[in-house]
Scaffold this motif. Structure first.
Motif, PDB file in Angstrom:
ATOM      1  N   ALA A  91       0.319 -32.576  -7.679  1.00 24.57           N
ATOM      2  CA  ALA A  91       1.073 -33.819  -7.547  1.00 24.57           C
ATOM      3  C   ALA A  91       0.219 -34.970  -8.048  1.00 24.57           C
ATOM      4  O   ALA A  91      -0.990 -34.839  -8.237  1.00 24.57           O
ATOM      5  CB  ALA A  91       1.471 -34.045  -6.095  1.00 24.57           C
ATOM      6  N   LYS A  92       0.867 -36.075  -8.243  1.00 25.67           N
ATOM      7  CA  LYS A  92       0.178 -37.313  -8.606  1.00 25.67           C
ATOM      8  C   LYS A  92       0.416 -38.308  -7.483  1.00 25.67           C
ATOM      9  O   LYS A  92       1.552 -38.551  -7.090  1.00 25.67           O
ATOM     10  CB  LYS A  92       0.711 -37.850  -9.930  1.00 25.67           C
ATOM     11  CG  LYS A  92      -0.064 -39.030 -10.451  1.00 25.67           C
ATOM     12  CD  LYS A  92       0.374 -39.373 -11.856  1.00 25.67           C
ATOM     13  CE  LYS A  92      -0.590 -40.362 -12.472  1.00 25.67           C
ATOM     14  NZ  LYS A  92      -0.260 -40.633 -13.862  1.00 25.67           N
ATOM     15  N   ILE A  93      -0.667 -38.859  -6.972  1.00 24.04           N
ATOM     16  CA  ILE A  93      -0.612 -39.840  -5.897  1.00 24.04           C
ATOM     17  C   ILE A  93      -0.753 -41.217  -6.536  1.00 24.04           C
ATOM     18  O   ILE A  93      -1.690 -41.459  -7.301  1.00 24.04           O
ATOM     19  CB  ILE A  93      -1.765 -39.626  -4.899  1.00 24.04           C
ATOM     20  CG1 ILE A  93      -1.728 -38.219  -4.330  1.00 24.04           C
ATOM     21  CG2 ILE A  93      -1.758 -40.686  -3.814  1.00 24.04           C
ATOM     22  CD1 ILE A  93      -3.004 -37.820  -3.610  1.00 24.04           C
ATOM     23  N   ILE A 139       4.403 -40.296  -4.189  1.00 27.60           N
ATOM     24  CA  ILE A 139       3.952 -38.954  -4.535  1.00 27.60           C
ATOM     25  C   ILE A 139       4.913 -38.379  -5.566  1.00 27.60           C
ATOM     26  O   ILE A 139       6.128 -38.400  -5.364  1.00 27.60           O
ATOM     27  CB  ILE A 139       3.920 -38.017  -3.299  1.00 27.60           C
ATOM     28  CG1 ILE A 139       3.158 -38.649  -2.142  1.00 27.60           C
ATOM     29  CG2 ILE A 139       3.371 -36.655  -3.673  1.00 27.60           C
ATOM     30  CD1 ILE A 139       1.704 -38.881  -2.383  1.00 27.60           C
ATOM     31  N   TYR A 140       4.366 -37.883  -6.671  1.00 28.41           N
ATOM     32  CA  TYR A 140       5.180 -37.272  -7.710  1.00 28.41           C
ATOM     33  C   TYR A 140       4.687 -35.846  -7.929  1.00 28.41           C
ATOM     34  O   TYR A 140       3.619 -35.632  -8.480  1.00 28.41           O
ATOM     35  CB  TYR A 140       5.088 -38.077  -9.011  1.00 28.41           C
ATOM     36  CG  TYR A 140       5.610 -39.478  -8.841  1.00 28.41           C
ATOM     37  CD1 TYR A 140       6.972 -39.735  -8.891  1.00 28.41           C
ATOM     38  CD2 TYR A 140       4.746 -40.535  -8.596  1.00 28.41           C
ATOM     39  CE1 TYR A 140       7.469 -41.012  -8.724  1.00 28.41           C
ATOM     40  CE2 TYR A 140       5.226 -41.819  -8.420  1.00 28.41           C
ATOM     41  CZ  TYR A 140       6.587 -42.053  -8.487  1.00 28.41           C
ATOM     42  OH  TYR A 140       7.063 -43.318  -8.308  1.00 28.41           O
ATOM     43  N   GLY A 141       5.472 -34.905  -7.456  1.00 29.66           N
ATOM     44  CA  GLY A 141       5.167 -33.487  -7.613  1.00 29.66           C
ATOM     45  C   GLY A 141       6.458 -32.701  -7.667  1.00 29.66           C
ATOM     46  O   GLY A 141       7.536 -33.218  -7.355  1.00 29.66           O
ATOM     47  N   SER A 142       6.362 -31.431  -8.002  1.00 26.68           N
ATOM     48  CA  SER A 142       7.573 -30.619  -8.171  1.00 26.68           C
ATOM     49  C   SER A 142       8.099 -30.043  -6.855  1.00 26.68           C
ATOM     50  O   SER A 142       9.257 -29.671  -6.777  1.00 26.68           O
ATOM     51  CB  SER A 142       7.301 -29.488  -9.164  1.00 26.68           C
ATOM     52  OG  SER A 142       6.238 -28.683  -8.694  1.00 26.68           O
ATOM     53  N   ASP A 143       7.269 -29.981  -5.806  1.00 32.30           N
ATOM     54  CA  ASP A 143       7.689 -29.390  -4.534  1.00 32.30           C
ATOM     55  C   ASP A 143       7.899 -30.493  -3.493  1.00 32.30           C
ATOM     56  O   ASP A 143       6.964 -31.187  -3.108  1.00 32.30           O
ATOM     57  CB  ASP A 143       6.635 -28.396  -4.051  1.00 32.30           C
ATOM     58  CG  ASP A 143       7.104 -27.602  -2.855  1.00 32.30           C
ATOM     59  OD1 ASP A 143       7.132 -28.177  -1.744  1.00 32.30           O
ATOM     60  OD2 ASP A 143       7.439 -26.423  -3.025  1.00 32.30           O
ATOM     61  N   GLU A 144       9.132 -30.653  -3.040  1.00 30.09           N
ATOM     62  CA  GLU A 144       9.481 -31.734  -2.117  1.00 30.09           C
ATOM     63  C   GLU A 144       8.785 -31.596  -0.760  1.00 30.09           C
ATOM     64  O   GLU A 144       8.345 -32.601  -0.183  1.00 30.09           O
ATOM     65  CB  GLU A 144      10.998 -31.721  -1.926  1.00 30.09           C
ATOM     66  CG  GLU A 144      11.722 -33.026  -1.881  1.00 30.09           C
ATOM     67  CD  GLU A 144      11.144 -34.207  -2.626  1.00 30.09           C
ATOM     68  OE1 GLU A 144      10.800 -35.173  -1.931  1.00 30.09           O
ATOM     69  OE2 GLU A 144      11.040 -34.206  -3.850  1.00 30.09           O
ATOM     70  N   ASN A 145       8.649 -30.380  -0.235  1.00 31.52           N
ATOM     71  CA  ASN A 145       7.960 -30.182   1.053  1.00 31.52           C
ATOM     72  C   ASN A 145       6.494 -30.578   0.957  1.00 31.52           C
ATOM     73  O   ASN A 145       5.939 -31.219   1.854  1.00 31.52           O
ATOM     74  CB  ASN A 145       8.077 -28.726   1.519  1.00 31.52           C
ATOM     75  CG  ASN A 145       9.487 -28.368   1.920  1.00 31.52           C
ATOM     76  OD1 ASN A 145      10.240 -29.224   2.370  1.00 31.52           O
ATOM     77  ND2 ASN A 145       9.849 -27.121   1.743  1.00 31.52           N
ATOM     78  N   LYS A 161       6.195 -34.425   0.849  1.00 34.92           N
ATOM     79  CA  LYS A 161       6.358 -35.041   2.176  1.00 34.92           C
ATOM     80  C   LYS A 161       5.101 -34.859   3.025  1.00 34.92           C
ATOM     81  O   LYS A 161       4.653 -35.792   3.693  1.00 34.92           O
ATOM     82  CB  LYS A 161       7.564 -34.438   2.897  1.00 34.92           C
ATOM     83  CG  LYS A 161       8.889 -34.872   2.332  1.00 34.92           C
ATOM     84  CD  LYS A 161      10.028 -34.190   3.066  1.00 34.92           C
ATOM     85  CE  LYS A 161      11.351 -34.513   2.398  1.00 34.92           C
ATOM     86  NZ  LYS A 161      12.474 -33.801   3.018  1.00 34.92           N
ATOM     87  N   GLU A 162       4.554 -33.669   3.017  1.00 34.58           N
ATOM     88  CA  GLU A 162       3.347 -33.395   3.795  1.00 34.58           C
ATOM     89  C   GLU A 162       2.156 -34.195   3.274  1.00 34.58           C
ATOM     90  O   GLU A 162       1.348 -34.716   4.042  1.00 34.58           O
ATOM     91  CB  GLU A 162       3.042 -31.895   3.791  1.00 34.58           C
ATOM     92  CG  GLU A 162       2.016 -31.469   4.797  1.00 34.58           C
ATOM     93  CD  GLU A 162       2.391 -31.817   6.225  1.00 34.58           C
ATOM     94  OE1 GLU A 162       1.519 -32.330   6.956  1.00 34.58           O
ATOM     95  OE2 GLU A 162       3.552 -31.599   6.612  1.00 34.58           O
ATOM     96  N   LEU A 163       2.067 -34.297   1.972  1.00 37.85           N
ATOM     97  CA  LEU A 163       0.996 -35.058   1.345  1.00 37.85           C
ATOM     98  C   LEU A 163       1.090 -36.539   1.718  1.00 37.85           C
ATOM     99  O   LEU A 163       0.097 -37.169   2.078  1.00 37.85           O
ATOM    100  CB  LEU A 163       1.068 -34.867  -0.169  1.00 37.85           C
ATOM    101  CG  LEU A 163      -0.057 -35.396  -1.028  1.00 37.85           C
ATOM    102  CD1 LEU A 163      -1.404 -34.803  -0.598  1.00 37.85           C
ATOM    103  CD2 LEU A 163       0.204 -35.072  -2.484  1.00 37.85           C
ATOM    104  N   LEU A 222      -4.034 -40.988  -8.647  1.00 41.09           N
ATOM    105  CA  LEU A 222      -4.971 -39.879  -8.462  1.00 41.09           C
ATOM    106  C   LEU A 222      -4.220 -38.547  -8.528  1.00 41.09           C
ATOM    107  O   LEU A 222      -3.226 -38.359  -7.825  1.00 41.09           O
ATOM    108  CB  LEU A 222      -5.653 -39.991  -7.090  1.00 41.09           C
ATOM    109  CG  LEU A 222      -6.456 -41.251  -6.816  1.00 41.09           C
ATOM    110  CD1 LEU A 222      -6.813 -41.351  -5.349  1.00 41.09           C
ATOM    111  CD2 LEU A 222      -7.697 -41.265  -7.671  1.00 41.09           C
ATOM    112  N   PRO A 223      -4.689 -37.625  -9.337  1.00 38.40           N
ATOM    113  CA  PRO A 223      -4.085 -36.288  -9.335  1.00 38.40           C
ATOM    114  C   PRO A 223      -4.668 -35.450  -8.195  1.00 38.40           C
ATOM    115  O   PRO A 223      -5.803 -35.659  -7.780  1.00 38.40           O
ATOM    116  CB  PRO A 223      -4.492 -35.720 -10.697  1.00 38.40           C
ATOM    117  CG  PRO A 223      -5.788 -36.392 -10.994  1.00 38.40           C
ATOM    118  CD  PRO A 223      -5.707 -37.761 -10.366  1.00 38.40           C
ATOM    119  N   ILE A 224      -3.860 -34.538  -7.684  1.00 41.97           N
ATOM    120  CA  ILE A 224      -4.350 -33.631  -6.649  1.00 41.97           C
ATOM    121  C   ILE A 224      -3.787 -32.246  -6.916  1.00 41.97           C
ATOM    122  O   ILE A 224      -2.675 -32.084  -7.393  1.00 41.97           O
ATOM    123  CB  ILE A 224      -3.958 -34.123  -5.240  1.00 41.97           C
ATOM    124  CG1 ILE A 224      -4.665 -33.267  -4.174  1.00 41.97           C
ATOM    125  CG2 ILE A 224      -2.474 -34.151  -5.045  1.00 41.97           C
ATOM    126  CD1 ILE A 224      -4.652 -33.870  -2.795  1.00 41.97           C
TER     127      ILE A 224
END
Length: 140
Positions: free
Chosen positions: A75-77, A92-98, A101-103, A133-135
């Motif tokens: 994801a990208k923060i 938060i921009y990532g492909s997994d919604e769960n 949310k947790e991030l 920031l990428p994670i």
């Protein structure tokens, strides 16, 4: 000879039309002088112990129970940091919604009690800054 003249005239016509279209588009987009340009950030905002440590702290504190095993989450923060070091917004921009949310929940818990070192412009004044920031987290 006639083919060359036709090709040259077509190219001339093409360039003439493209300039007209470009000028019409630019004239429809006036510059609003009331909106100040974004500040030049000479010193970007930093987490108190460094952005690398911030990512490590996220990885150590994230709840992995809802995440699938043997999967890599990326994801990208994007954080908006106020000129006093307060975190204004977390995206938060990532492909997994769960995972997203947790991030976000983990970042909110981490940044709740800590202020960032604000970004500074050339004059040394604190300014609002955007930190991206990428994670990547692997669930084993």
């Amino acid at each position: 000879m006639q083919k060359i003249i036709v090709i040259i005239s077509l190219l001339s016509f093409h360039f003439g039309i493209s300039q007209t279209i470009r000028n019409e588009f630019e004239s429809k987009q006036p510059q609003d002088l009331n909106v100040p340009p974004p500040p030049n950030i000479t010193f970007p905002a930093q987490y108190p112990t460094g952005n690398k440590k911030f990512i490590e702290e996220i990885k150590a504190n994230i709840d992995r129970t809802g995440l699938e095993t043997n999967k890599t989450y990326k994801a990208k923060i994007i954080l908006k940091i106020e000129n006093d070091g307060e975190v204004l917004n977390i995206s938060i921009y990532g492909s997994d919604e769960n995972f997203n949310k947790e991030l976000k929940k983990t970042i909110q818990n981490i940044t709740q009690q800590k202020k960032w070192t604000a970004g500074k412009n050339k004059q040394g004044e604190n300014v609002i800054d955007i930190v991206a920031l990428p994670i990547e987290i692997k669930r084993k």
